[in-house]
Design a protein around this motif. Sequence first.
Motif, PDB file in Angstrom:
ATOM      1  N   GLU A  20      18.382  -2.632  35.105  1.00 18.85           N
ATOM      2  CA  GLU A  20      19.808  -3.349  35.627  1.00 18.85           C
ATOM      3  C   GLU A  20      20.426  -2.087  35.266  1.00 18.85           C
ATOM      4  N   LEU A  21      20.855  -1.041  35.623  1.00 16.43           N
ATOM      5  CA  LEU A  21      21.591  -0.114  35.822  1.00 16.43           C
ATOM      6  C   LEU A  21      21.634  -0.143  37.261  1.00 16.43           C
ATOM      7  N   LYS A  37       9.999   7.716  22.890  1.00 10.29           N
ATOM      8  CA  LYS A  37       8.744   7.329  21.697  1.00 10.29           C
ATOM      9  C   LYS A  37       8.196   6.155  22.350  1.00 10.29           C
ATOM     10  N   LYS A  38       7.040   5.982  22.584  1.00 13.99           N
ATOM     11  CA  LYS A  38       6.038   4.435  23.623  1.00 13.99           C
ATOM     12  C   LYS A  38       6.586   3.744  23.066  1.00 13.99           C
ATOM     13  N   GLY A  39       7.142   2.773  24.341  1.00  8.91           N
ATOM     14  CA  GLY A  39       7.686   0.895  23.566  1.00  8.91           C
ATOM     15  C   GLY A  39       8.423   1.635  23.356  1.00  8.91           C
ATOM     16  N   LYS A  40      10.013   1.919  23.667  1.00  7.42           N
ATOM     17  CA  LYS A  40      11.035   1.856  23.357  1.00  7.42           C
ATOM     18  C   LYS A  40      11.389   1.161  24.796  1.00  7.42           C
ATOM     19  N   SER A  41      12.162   0.172  23.807  1.00 11.51           N
ATOM     20  CA  SER A  41      12.638  -0.736  24.808  1.00 11.51           C
ATOM     21  C   SER A  41      13.705  -0.276  25.622  1.00 11.51           C
ATOM     22  N   LYS A  42      14.110  -1.154  26.669  1.00 17.32           N
ATOM     23  CA  LYS A  42      15.361  -0.836  27.395  1.00 17.32           C
ATOM     24  C   LYS A  42      16.522  -0.907  26.608  1.00 17.32           C
ATOM     25  N   ASN A  43      17.321  -1.484  25.143  1.00 13.93           N
ATOM     26  CA  ASN A  43      17.752  -2.094  24.601  1.00 13.93           C
ATOM     27  C   ASN A  43      18.139  -0.284  23.710  1.00 13.93           C
ATOM     28  N   ASP A  44      17.027   0.129  23.346  1.00 19.67           N
ATOM     29  CA  ASP A  44      16.735   0.984  22.851  1.00 19.67           C
ATOM     30  C   ASP A  44      17.393   1.994  23.500  1.00 19.67           C
ATOM     31  N   ILE A  45      16.933   2.506  24.627  1.00 14.83           N
ATOM     32  CA  ILE A  45      17.293   3.660  25.254  1.00 14.83           C
ATOM     33  C   ILE A  45      18.855   3.278  26.054  1.00 14.83           C
ATOM     34  N   LEU A  46      19.402   2.043  25.641  1.00 15.19           N
ATOM     35  CA  LEU A  46      20.691   1.696  26.187  1.00 15.19           C
ATOM     36  C   LEU A  46      21.610   2.685  25.033  1.00 15.19           C
ATOM     37  N   LYS A  86      20.429  18.200  25.025  1.00 13.41           N
ATOM     38  CA  LYS A  86      19.166  17.165  25.053  1.00 13.41           C
ATOM     39  C   LYS A  86      19.828  16.620  23.817  1.00 13.41           C
ATOM     40  N   THR A  87      19.918  14.865  23.571  1.00 15.41           N
ATOM     41  CA  THR A  87      20.674  14.622  21.905  1.00 15.41           C
ATOM     42  C   THR A  87      19.766  13.521  21.720  1.00 15.41           C
ATOM     43  N   PRO A  88      19.273  13.327  20.497  1.00 16.97           N
ATOM     44  CA  PRO A  88      18.088  12.400  20.547  1.00 16.97           C
ATOM     45  C   PRO A  88      19.568  11.726  19.916  1.00 16.97           C
ATOM     46  N   PHE A  89      18.670  10.001  19.833  1.00 15.58           N
ATOM     47  CA  PHE A  89      19.552   8.238  19.597  1.00 15.58           C
ATOM     48  C   PHE A  89      17.969   7.842  19.547  1.00 15.58           C
ATOM     49  N   ASN A  90      17.633   8.396  17.784  1.00 15.81           N
ATOM     50  CA  ASN A  90      16.687   6.866  17.132  1.00 15.81           C
ATOM     51  C   ASN A  90      15.502   6.859  18.181  1.00 15.81           C
ATOM     52  N   GLY A  91      14.317   8.243  18.216  1.00 19.16           N
ATOM     53  CA  GLY A  91      13.410   7.706  19.173  1.00 19.16           C
ATOM     54  C   GLY A  91      13.913   7.695  20.722  1.00 19.16           C
ATOM     55  N   VAL A  92      15.034   8.275  21.713  1.00 16.15           N
ATOM     56  CA  VAL A  92      15.380   8.418  23.021  1.00 16.15           C
ATOM     57  C   VAL A  92      15.953   9.867  22.698  1.00 16.15           C
ATOM     58  N   THR A  93      15.417  10.705  23.899  1.00 15.96           N
ATOM     59  CA  THR A  93      16.540  11.646  24.257  1.00 15.96           C
ATOM     60  C   THR A  93      16.944  11.744  25.328  1.00 15.96           C
TER      61      THR A  93
END
Length: 339
Positions: free
Chosen positions: A268-269, A221-230, A323-330
């Motif tokens: 970062e990665l 989703k728009k605006g997800k941070s690096k830490n959200d995706i991590l 495809k696996t969802p993680f709170n607004g990130v797949t």
Amino acid sequence: MKIAIISVSKKGYDLSFHLKELLDKDSTIISTDIYYKDIKNTIKLLFYEYDAIIAIMASGILIRSIAPLIQSKVSDPAILNIDENGKFVISTLSGHLGGANKLTSKVAELLNALPVITTATDVNKKLGIDVLAKDLYLSIKNPKEILHFNKAILNGEEIVFLLNSSGNYDFLFDYFNKNTLEIDVSIEFTSQINTDEIHVFYKNHKLIMTIETIVMGIGCKKGKSKNDILIGVNKTLNDLNISKNRLTFLASGEVKKNEQGILDLSDELNIPVKFVDMDKLKLFTSNEIHESEFVKSKFGVGSVSEASALITAGFDSKLIYKKTPFNGVTIALAISKKD
């Protein structure tokens, strides 16, 4: 891993559905299909279409059915045998390269059954060279040499890994750090081999392994941070038991090219990110993709994470993490073998 479950009895058929329900919750299992009866003819079709076949039947029926089809430990699918009461799960074929041993352990745990694994390196708690290759997604160019290396490992003899001095093999060092007691190795460096290859030596024997391309597809989703995706990235890597250093590329749809969280994650990665043209995502088709109506209504494509991973991985790519969802990130991962 694409799995077929086949049974011959009503009791086995019921167990098939129970097992499918459990396996479908696992992101490393891309699909699970159920087949019933007509074993001899059905096995012929399944053998070449699936990564693994779980046969719920007597071992004699299974062995007689697969015997004419067996060709090579490199190409044969993983074969598991389960009794209709679900008490024993037996790794029957392609234990290492096919992944039957690890799938046996997984299924046995799900069913609260007893896993039966008979390969020599496993029963002696040693790390087979083909297990290492499977775990790290390395393709072996000359698999006939595997036997010599596994014998050496069983006897506690040293084998030598030869790496390109300018390549990045941190994923291999991470792996060895976790398996220090299971294999005796020394590492040497040269400029005479390709950076995408690993050569292994034992006496006058040489094994050549090629590093396959692994792409992590990301949708968010728009605006997800690096830490959200991590959060999703780390869970995915943990599920596959691989180091972040094993990833070749990150990928997403072009519509996400200015998404700061993805760009920061790439930095970062230290893994390059590729953004796939939206028209390519619209035109791309694969029977492995799990389309989302929400994503289609928002972006006009049925899949971002899976499709971008498969496209970026290239020809003959396949999913290794659906495809696996993680709170607004797949998150999805695809792999492609190099020539």
